[in-house]
Design an enzyme around this catalytic site. Structure first.
Site, PDB file in Angstrom:
ATOM      1  N   ASP A  30      17.848   9.286  -3.546  1.00 35.34           N
ATOM      2  CA  ASP A  30      18.416  10.517  -4.124  1.00 35.34           C
ATOM      3  C   ASP A  30      19.419  11.082  -3.135  1.00 35.34           C
ATOM      4  O   ASP A  30      19.262  10.923  -1.918  1.00 35.34           O
ATOM      5  CB  ASP A  30      17.298  11.533  -4.407  1.00 35.34           C
ATOM      6  CG  ASP A  30      17.733  12.581  -5.430  1.00 35.34           C
ATOM      7  OD1 ASP A  30      17.230  12.528  -6.577  1.00 35.34           O
ATOM      8  OD2 ASP A  30      18.571  13.446  -5.090  1.00 35.34           O
ATOM      9  N   THR A  85      21.589  13.784 -17.018  1.00 34.68           N
ATOM     10  CA  THR A  85      22.799  13.836 -17.851  1.00 34.68           C
ATOM     11  C   THR A  85      22.809  15.195 -18.548  1.00 34.68           C
ATOM     12  O   THR A  85      22.561  15.283 -19.744  1.00 34.68           O
ATOM     13  CB  THR A  85      22.807  12.703 -18.909  1.00 34.68           C
ATOM     14  OG1 THR A  85      21.556  12.726 -19.628  1.00 34.68           O
ATOM     15  CG2 THR A  85      22.989  11.353 -18.284  1.00 34.68           C
ATOM     16  N   LEU A 148       8.948   9.856 -21.462  1.00 30.09           N
ATOM     17  CA  LEU A 148       7.883  10.680 -20.881  1.00 30.09           C
ATOM     18  C   LEU A 148       8.083  12.156 -21.192  1.00 30.09           C
ATOM     19  O   LEU A 148       9.206  12.638 -21.350  1.00 30.09           O
ATOM     20  CB  LEU A 148       7.773  10.458 -19.372  1.00 30.09           C
ATOM     21  CG  LEU A 148       8.892  10.904 -18.441  1.00 30.09           C
ATOM     22  CD1 LEU A 148       8.854  12.394 -18.147  1.00 30.09           C
ATOM     23  CD2 LEU A 148       8.781  10.145 -17.139  1.00 30.09           C
ATOM     24  N   ARG A 149       6.949  12.840 -21.305  1.00 30.42           N
ATOM     25  CA  ARG A 149       6.964  14.291 -21.490  1.00 30.42           C
ATOM     26  C   ARG A 149       6.608  14.933 -20.158  1.00 30.42           C
ATOM     27  O   ARG A 149       5.676  14.469 -19.483  1.00 30.42           O
ATOM     28  CB  ARG A 149       5.893  14.704 -22.506  1.00 30.42           C
ATOM     29  CG  ARG A 149       6.069  14.125 -23.881  1.00 30.42           C
ATOM     30  CD  ARG A 149       4.747  14.156 -24.631  1.00 30.42           C
ATOM     31  NE  ARG A 149       3.740  13.325 -23.978  1.00 30.42           N
ATOM     32  CZ  ARG A 149       2.439  13.352 -24.262  1.00 30.42           C
ATOM     33  NH1 ARG A 149       1.967  14.175 -25.154  1.00 30.42           N
ATOM     34  NH2 ARG A 149       1.593  12.554 -23.630  1.00 30.42           N
ATOM     35  N   PHE A 257       3.395  18.466 -32.930  1.00 27.70           N
ATOM     36  CA  PHE A 257       4.770  18.980 -32.913  1.00 27.70           C
ATOM     37  C   PHE A 257       5.081  19.844 -34.125  1.00 27.70           C
ATOM     38  O   PHE A 257       6.221  19.952 -34.551  1.00 27.70           O
ATOM     39  CB  PHE A 257       5.793  17.833 -32.762  1.00 27.70           C
ATOM     40  CG  PHE A 257       6.261  17.715 -31.341  1.00 27.70           C
ATOM     41  CD1 PHE A 257       5.394  17.277 -30.362  1.00 27.70           C
ATOM     42  CD2 PHE A 257       7.542  18.092 -30.973  1.00 27.70           C
ATOM     43  CE1 PHE A 257       5.794  17.204 -29.042  1.00 27.70           C
ATOM     44  CE2 PHE A 257       7.958  18.034 -29.658  1.00 27.70           C
ATOM     45  CZ  PHE A 257       7.075  17.589 -28.693  1.00 27.70           C
ATOM     46  N   CYS A 268      15.794  18.549 -22.027  1.00 27.12           N
ATOM     47  CA  CYS A 268      16.041  17.373 -22.879  1.00 27.12           C
ATOM     48  C   CYS A 268      16.415  17.720 -24.303  1.00 27.12           C
ATOM     49  O   CYS A 268      17.555  17.518 -24.712  1.00 27.12           O
ATOM     50  CB  CYS A 268      14.817  16.466 -22.865  1.00 27.12           C
ATOM     51  SG  CYS A 268      14.384  15.940 -21.205  1.00 27.12           S
ATOM     52  N   LYS A 271      19.803  19.858 -25.120  1.00 32.85           N
ATOM     53  CA  LYS A 271      21.084  19.220 -24.753  1.00 32.85           C
ATOM     54  C   LYS A 271      21.215  17.849 -25.420  1.00 32.85           C
ATOM     55  O   LYS A 271      22.330  17.419 -25.710  1.00 32.85           O
ATOM     56  CB  LYS A 271      21.261  19.142 -23.231  1.00 32.85           C
ATOM     57  CG  LYS A 271      20.283  18.277 -22.468  1.00 32.85           C
ATOM     58  CD  LYS A 271      20.845  16.940 -22.044  1.00 32.85           C
ATOM     59  CE  LYS A 271      19.846  16.178 -21.187  1.00 32.85           C
ATOM     60  NZ  LYS A 271      19.961  14.742 -21.247  1.00 32.85           N
ATOM     61  N   LYS A 331       7.659  25.094 -21.036  1.00 33.16           N
ATOM     62  CA  LYS A 331       6.404  24.752 -21.701  1.00 33.16           C
ATOM     63  C   LYS A 331       5.309  24.773 -20.647  1.00 33.16           C
ATOM     64  O   LYS A 331       5.608  24.759 -19.445  1.00 33.16           O
ATOM     65  CB  LYS A 331       6.500  23.393 -22.386  1.00 33.16           C
ATOM     66  CG  LYS A 331       6.584  22.192 -21.449  1.00 33.16           C
ATOM     67  CD  LYS A 331       6.482  20.924 -22.277  1.00 33.16           C
ATOM     68  CE  LYS A 331       6.338  19.699 -21.415  1.00 33.16           C
ATOM     69  NZ  LYS A 331       6.255  18.472 -22.192  1.00 33.16           N
ATOM     70  N   ARG A 338      14.646  25.009 -17.145  1.00 28.53           N
ATOM     71  CA  ARG A 338      15.920  24.695 -17.790  1.00 28.53           C
ATOM     72  C   ARG A 338      15.847  25.081 -19.273  1.00 28.53           C
ATOM     73  O   ARG A 338      14.925  24.687 -19.971  1.00 28.53           O
ATOM     74  CB  ARG A 338      16.247  23.202 -17.650  1.00 28.53           C
ATOM     75  CG  ARG A 338      16.683  22.821 -16.244  1.00 28.53           C
ATOM     76  CD  ARG A 338      16.901  21.326 -16.127  1.00 28.53           C
ATOM     77  NE  ARG A 338      15.655  20.576 -16.286  1.00 28.53           N
ATOM     78  CZ  ARG A 338      15.585  19.253 -16.364  1.00 28.53           C
ATOM     79  NH1 ARG A 338      16.672  18.522 -16.326  1.00 28.53           N
ATOM     80  NH2 ARG A 338      14.419  18.653 -16.497  1.00 28.53           N
TER      81      ARG A 338
HETATM   82  C1  UGA Z   1      10.787  15.643 -24.596  1.00 29.04           C
HETATM   83  C2  UGA Z   1      10.177  14.542 -25.468  1.00 29.04           C
HETATM   84  O1  UGA Z   1       8.953  15.009 -26.046  1.00 29.04           O
HETATM   85  C3  UGA Z   1       9.917  13.302 -24.628  1.00 29.04           C
HETATM   86  O2  UGA Z   1       9.410  12.258 -25.450  1.00 29.04           O
HETATM   87  C4  UGA Z   1      11.224  12.864 -23.976  1.00 29.04           C
HETATM   88  O3  UGA Z   1      11.030  11.736 -23.143  1.00 29.04           O
HETATM   89  C5  UGA Z   1      11.755  14.007 -23.119  1.00 29.04           C
HETATM   90  O4  UGA Z   1      11.973  15.162 -23.946  1.00 29.04           O
HETATM   91  C6  UGA Z   1      13.039  13.562 -22.512  1.00 29.04           C
HETATM   92  O5  UGA Z   1      14.010  13.375 -23.250  1.00 29.04           O
HETATM   93  O6  UGA Z   1      13.067  13.287 -21.315  1.00 29.04           O
HETATM   94  P1  UGA Z   1       9.789  17.426 -22.850  1.00 29.04           P
HETATM   95  O7  UGA Z   1      11.176  17.980 -22.782  1.00 29.04           O
HETATM   96  O8  UGA Z   1       9.030  17.181 -21.601  1.00 29.04           O
HETATM   97  O9  UGA Z   1       9.811  16.006 -23.626  1.00 29.04           O
HETATM   98  O10 UGA Z   1       8.943  18.443 -23.711  1.00 29.04           O
HETATM   99  P2  UGA Z   1       8.233  18.472 -25.135  1.00 29.04           P
HETATM  100  O11 UGA Z   1       6.792  18.320 -24.984  1.00 29.04           O
HETATM  101  O12 UGA Z   1       8.928  17.581 -26.094  1.00 29.04           O
HETATM  102  O13 UGA Z   1       8.526  19.985 -25.554  1.00 29.04           O
HETATM  103  C7  UGA Z   1       9.863  20.433 -25.765  1.00 29.04           C
HETATM  104  C8  UGA Z   1       9.890  21.853 -26.215  1.00 29.04           C
HETATM  105  O14 UGA Z   1       9.406  21.954 -27.547  1.00 29.04           O
HETATM  106  C9  UGA Z   1       9.048  22.827 -25.393  1.00 29.04           C
HETATM  107  O15 UGA Z   1       9.824  23.993 -25.161  1.00 29.04           O
HETATM  108  C10 UGA Z   1       7.865  23.128 -26.288  1.00 29.04           C
HETATM  109  O16 UGA Z   1       7.344  24.408 -26.072  1.00 29.04           O
HETATM  110  C11 UGA Z   1       8.484  23.010 -27.663  1.00 29.04           C
HETATM  111  N1  UGA Z   1       7.520  22.674 -28.735  1.00 29.04           N
HETATM  112  C12 UGA Z   1       6.848  21.505 -28.722  1.00 29.04           C
HETATM  113  C13 UGA Z   1       7.320  23.570 -29.782  1.00 29.04           C
HETATM  114  O17 UGA Z   1       7.942  24.643 -29.837  1.00 29.04           O
HETATM  115  N2  UGA Z   1       6.448  23.236 -30.782  1.00 29.04           N
HETATM  116  C14 UGA Z   1       5.762  22.077 -30.787  1.00 29.04           C
HETATM  117  O18 UGA Z   1       4.976  21.838 -31.727  1.00 29.04           O
HETATM  118  C15 UGA Z   1       5.962  21.184 -29.721  1.00 29.04           C
END
Ligand code: UGA
Length: 441
Positions: A30, A85, A148-149, A257, A268, A271, A331, A338
């Site tokens: 990095d 990105t 990954l989440r 979800f 993620c 954007k 979350k 971000r």
């Molecule tokens: C997300 C995707 O879930 C991953 O599969 C992906 O790899 C990742 O982006 C990425 O592109 O790197 P992440 O950003 O860690 O993962 O978070 P999520 O669990 O998807 O949650 C995203 C947002 O949606 C959070 O703000 C959460 O509070 C919100 N959310 C999620 C809701 O408002 N309602 C739901 O039912 C689920």
């Protein structure tokens, strides 16, 4: 196998540690010397459950190193590109400058037969360009998107629900000989998850790049769909959480979800859907994704609605009111702020004249760096001292389990807006609280 991982953020740091735990010899690289120093000392530079333990575990094996010097990537057979990105300033498009810089710096250290595996989320077409740049080195590019989440990153990396390889293909769409060789190397890297039966989709570059943005667009659409239903529920007195339960029993729909509330944020989903729309425009198929504009608007409206609900419970004005915001991370189980819906609401209210105090179990430091004008507290009880309204903005377990009587003893007025639909309205109302939520009566 010797592996390099370029970019040690939320994705790369976890990937590097996970690859070492699978038995590989890994160097994480990095440009941020501070981050590298912390990782080298076995400390996680951000909050991710399970990562500190994993760093300790693999640190003891000597199979994981970190460096700021790209020359240390030389000798690795597989190089994972894990840099960010982000959205370009003032545009929907993705900023590819980190990917370009990483690949440029890597080029002199590549040997024929090496595999460069792209993990960053990129606009479709990027892999084809990068492959052309790699050609003189004899290395092969594979597009290997990451799903990954945050909060589950270690589990998702070690036990992914699928692996996707975008391989170089001939005009019939069949992997070339070098594509097959690259695939064999990646199969070795992922021997453990593949051995556990993880499905593998081997395909071409374009499909592999699209898989990632299509998946995130679907997830964003699912969340905005239920949030649109929440708007209908608010207009009719229906309860969106019961609606989600009921439609979620249909296996074709599924309950996951479908949690209505403040909507999606993070580094993620927001954007990625914007970059996808921008790319579709460049490709002349913007109509195909015009629905994502609506997905984005529904999502952003929830933040405004949350502020409006807070104003309603404050008898029409938040000017001079004390507001406690529970949650700053985008979350729970993350310190990532971000595009955090929680912080966006906190900042809007502060700008509209409220006195806002924010708390979060992990994200206060990152939130303060972004919004130094907000006031921060170490706990929900401290944030809620003298509050006219309490907003639950990020559903950390400790906020879901708050005792309404205990919290009620410190606030000025017992009014709560549940931005994540996780509190039991009856319990809170029984304890004398005015309870309001997004999409619930
Ligand atoms: C997300 C995707 O879930 C991953 O599969 C992906 O790899 C990742 O982006 C990425 O592109 O790197 P992440 O950003 O860690 O993962 O978070 P999520 O669990 O998807 O949650 C995203 C947002 O949606 C959070 O703000 C959460 O509070 C919100 N959310 C999620 C809701 O408002 N309602 C739901 O039912 C689920």
């Amino acid at each position: 196998m010797r592996i390099s991982v370029i970019g040690c953020g939320y994705l790369g740091a976890v990937h590097a540690a996970s690859m070492a735990s699978l038995g590989h010899d890994v160097v994480g690289i990095d440009v941020d010397a501070n981050k590298v120093a912390r990782l080298a000392a076995g400390q996680a530079p951000f909050y991710e459950p399970g990562l500190p333990e994993l760093l300790t575990e693999v640190g003891a094996t000597g199979r994981l190193r970190f460096s700021t010097d790209m020359a240390d990537a030389a000798g690795a057979q597989v190089h994972f590109v894990c840099v960010g990105t982000p959205q370009k300033q003032g545009e929907f498009r993705a900023d590819l400058s980190y990917v370009d810089a990483a690949v440029d710096a890597l080029l002199p250290h590549l040997a024929p037969g090496d595999v460069v595996a792209g993990k960053s989320t990129v606009p479709v077409g990027t892999a084809e360009e990068l492959a052309a740049r790699l050609e003189p080195t004899g290395a092969t590019l594979v597009w290997n998107p990451e799903f990954l989440r945050e909060g589950f990153a270690v589990q998702d990396t070690l036990h992914p629900d699928r692996l996707v390889y975008g391989l170089p293909t001939d005009e019939d769409g069949v992997p070339t000989a070098e594509g097959e060789a690259a695939r064999a190397l990646l199969d070795e890297v992922y021997a453990t998850p593949l051995g556990e039966g993880t499905p593998l989709v081997a395909t071409d570059y374009a499909t592999a790049q699209l898989v990632k943005v299509a998946a995130n667009s679907f997830l964003a659409t699912k969340i905005s769909f239920i949030n649109a239903m929440a708007e209908l529920c608010e207009a009719t007195g229906a309860d969106v959480t019961r609606l989600a339960d009921a439609i979620g029993y249909d296996a074709r729909i599924g309950r996951r979800f479908l949690n209505a509330g403040l909507g999606f944020g993070g580094g993620c989903l927001p954007k990625d859907i914007r970059a996808f729309m921008a790319r579709a425009g460049e490709l002349g198929v913007d109509q195909a994704l015009s629905f994502l504009r609506e997905v984005d608007s529904i999502n952003m409206r929830r933040r405004v609605r949350m502020v409006d609900l807070a104003r309603e419970v404050c008898a029409g004005s938040i000017v001079g009111r004390r507001v406690a915001v529970l949650g700053a991370a985008f979350k729970p189980d993350s310190d990532d702020v971000r595009d955090s819906p929680a912080l966006s609401v906190a900042a809007q209210m502060q700008l509209q004249g409220a006195h806002v105090t924010v708390t979060d179990p992990q994200a206060v430091e990152n939130a303060r760096a972004k919004w130094p004008d907000l006031k921060f507290a170490a706990s929900a009880l401290e944030a809620a001292q003298g509050a006219d309204v309490v907003l639950l903005a990020t559903e950390w377990a400790e906020y879901r389990e708050l005792d309404p009587a205990e919290l009620g003893a410190v606030v000025a007025r017992r009014a709560v807006v549940d931005g994540r639909n996780v509190l039991d309205p009856r319990t809170w109302r029984a304890a004398g609280w005015t309870y309001r939520a997004l999409g619930r009566p």
